[in-house]
Design a protein around this motif. Structure first.
Motif, short mmCIF file in Angstrom:
data_model
loop_
_atom_site.label_atom_id
_atom_site.label_comp_id
_atom_site.label_asym_id
_atom_site.label_seq_id
_atom_site.Cartn_x
_atom_site.Cartn_y
_atom_site.Cartn_z
N MET A 176 0.82 -1.20 0.00
CA MET A 176 0.00 0.00 0.00
C MET A 176 0.86 1.26 0.00
SD MET A 176 -3.39 -0.78 2.31
CE MET A 176 -2.55 -1.47 3.74
N PHE A 177 1.92 1.27 0.79
CA PHE A 177 2.79 2.44 0.80
C PHE A 177 3.47 2.62 -0.55
CE2 PHE A 177 2.32 2.95 5.34
CZ PHE A 177 2.57 4.30 5.51
N ARG A 178 3.83 1.52 -1.21
CA ARG A 178 4.51 1.64 -2.49
C ARG A 178 3.60 2.29 -3.53
NH1 ARG A 178 8.47 0.10 -5.89
NH2 ARG A 178 7.85 -0.46 -8.01
N THR A 179 2.37 1.83 -3.63
CA THR A 179 1.46 2.38 -4.64
C THR A 179 0.86 3.70 -4.19
OG1 THR A 179 0.91 0.19 -5.52
CG2 THR A 179 -0.65 1.97 -5.95
N ASN A 180 0.29 3.73 -3.00
CA ASN A 180 -0.50 4.88 -2.57
C ASN A 180 0.35 6.10 -2.24
OD1 ASN A 180 -2.45 2.92 -2.75
ND2 ASN A 180 -2.99 2.92 -0.59
N LEU A 181 1.49 5.89 -1.58
CA LEU A 181 2.32 7.03 -1.19
C LEU A 181 3.52 7.21 -2.12
CD1 LEU A 181 3.07 9.37 0.56
CD2 LEU A 181 4.12 7.78 2.18
N ARG A 182 4.35 6.19 -2.26
CA ARG A 182 5.50 6.34 -3.16
C ARG A 182 5.02 6.66 -4.59
NH1 ARG A 182 11.16 3.89 -4.10
NH2 ARG A 182 11.26 3.81 -6.37
N GLY A 183 3.96 5.99 -5.03
CA GLY A 183 3.44 6.26 -6.37
C GLY A 183 3.01 7.71 -6.52
N THR A 184 2.29 8.24 -5.53
CA THR A 184 1.89 9.64 -5.57
C THR A 184 3.11 10.55 -5.55
OG1 THR A 184 -0.21 9.16 -4.48
CG2 THR A 184 0.57 11.43 -4.36
N PHE A 185 4.12 10.18 -4.76
CA PHE A 185 5.35 10.98 -4.66
C PHE A 185 6.09 11.01 -6.00
CE2 PHE A 185 9.57 12.19 -3.40
CZ PHE A 185 9.40 12.99 -2.27
N ALA A 204 -3.30 5.42 6.80
CA ALA A 204 -1.97 6.00 7.04
C ALA A 204 -1.33 6.43 5.73
CB ALA A 204 -1.08 5.00 7.77
N THR A 205 -1.47 5.63 4.68
CA THR A 205 -0.88 6.01 3.39
C THR A 205 -1.55 7.25 2.83
OG1 THR A 205 -2.36 4.62 2.01
CG2 THR A 205 -0.38 3.57 2.88
N LYS A 206 -2.86 7.35 3.03
CA LYS A 206 -3.60 8.47 2.47
C LYS A 206 -3.41 9.74 3.30
CE LYS A 206 -5.34 6.42 -1.11
NZ LYS A 206 -4.97 6.86 -2.47
N ALA A 207 -3.23 9.60 4.61
CA ALA A 207 -2.93 10.78 5.43
C ALA A 207 -1.61 11.40 4.99
CB ALA A 207 -2.87 10.39 6.90
N ALA A 208 -0.68 10.57 4.58
CA ALA A 208 0.59 11.09 4.07
C ALA A 208 0.38 11.85 2.77
CB ALA A 208 1.58 9.94 3.87
N VAL A 209 -0.52 11.38 1.93
CA VAL A 209 -0.83 12.09 0.68
C VAL A 209 -1.43 13.46 1.01
CG1 VAL A 209 -2.31 12.08 -1.37
CG2 VAL A 209 -1.11 9.99 -0.69
N GLU A 210 -2.31 13.50 2.00
CA GLU A 210 -2.89 14.79 2.42
C GLU A 210 -1.80 15.75 2.90
OE1 GLU A 210 -6.22 14.79 5.06
OE2 GLU A 210 -7.14 13.05 4.09
N ALA A 211 -0.77 15.23 3.53
CA ALA A 211 0.30 16.08 4.04
C ALA A 211 1.17 16.65 2.92
CB ALA A 211 1.17 15.29 5.03
#
Length: 245
Positions: free
Chosen positions: A111-120, A156-163
């Motif tokens: 989830m972190f790889r796609t949802n957060l790293r991917g967004t990054f 948690a992954t999506k809260a990081a995207v919000e940040a």
């Protein structure tokens, strides 16, 4: 309208669910759409055909959003095919639900790889390439406010995207590029419906005052505004959930 006048959008996760609805809506708005998908060729082809049947222009590209080389190639293709990039929608995402005590770390890493790293990774390339007047639209979730059991890893992954979204908005000062996040509530897609019994679905549908699940088109409507006329919304998370939170 010529290619130099037409806005061009990249939509990750654009071949199914909310991403497909966004792809079709942006195409209906007159944008050329580059649909990035993870691996289902049949769904990607079907989305392109639906866009073209409605008079739009789209191309599908298989790409791992967390792979910087693949993402560079994705933007290269958009520029070569349509002349540039104006809108980037990060709709790709995965969700694995589990109580924290039972959660698998492999699932968390995915989830972190796609949802957060991917967004990054997508956001980094977008920051380098999106043209003046453009928009970057990330995806969060209303679960960051609802605090529902079993959603801890996903939230948690999506809260990081919000940040990261409002920070990027400020980093793009002076370039006339907006950056916002959209946070859907329970929406009738396979991502939400898979693994849930009917009682759970019915209960969650009644959590908002509208007493129904969201439709992908409801979310696409807000993305359409952020991707076009809504130039004075910037650095925000927009909760699109019928009033659930």
């Amino acid at each position: 309208m010529t290619d130099t006048q037409r806005r061009v959008a990249i939509v990750t996760g654009g071949s199914r669910g909310i991403g497909r609805a966004v792809s079709e809506r942006l195409a209906a708005d007159g944008q050329a759409v580059v649909i990035a998908y993870a691996g289902n060729d049949v769904e990607a082809k079907a989305t392109v055909e639906a866009v073209e049947a409605a008079g739009g222009n789209a191309v599908a590209v298989q790409a791992d959003v967390a792979d910087e080389t693949a993402v560079r190639s994705l933007f290269d293709l958009a520029e070569q095919r349509f002349g540039g990039v104006d809108v980037v929608v990060n709709a790709a995402g995965i969700m694995v639900l589990s109580p924290l005590a039972d959660a698998g770390l492999d699932d968390l890493d995915r989830m972190f790889r796609t949802n957060l790293r991917g967004t990054f990774v997508i956001g980094r390339e977008a920051a380098r390439r999106v043209r003046s007047g453009g928009a970057i639209i990330n995806f969060s979730t209303s679960v960051t406010r609802l605090n529902l059991p079993t959603y801890s890893g996903y939230a948690a992954t999506k809260a990081a995207v919000e940040a990261l979204s409002p920070i990027l908005a400020k980093e793009l000062r002076g370039r006339d590029i907006t950056v916002n996040a959209v946070a859907p509530g329970p929406t009738a897609t396979s991502l939400f419906l898979d693994g849930k019994d009917q009682e759970t679905i019915d209960r969650m549908a009644k959590m908002n005052p509208m007493e129904r699940l969201g439709r992908p088109e409801d979310i696409a409507e807000v993305v359409s505004s952020l991707a076009g006329p809504a130039r004075w919304i910037n650095g925000q998370t927009i909760f699109v959930n019928g009033g659930v939170a």
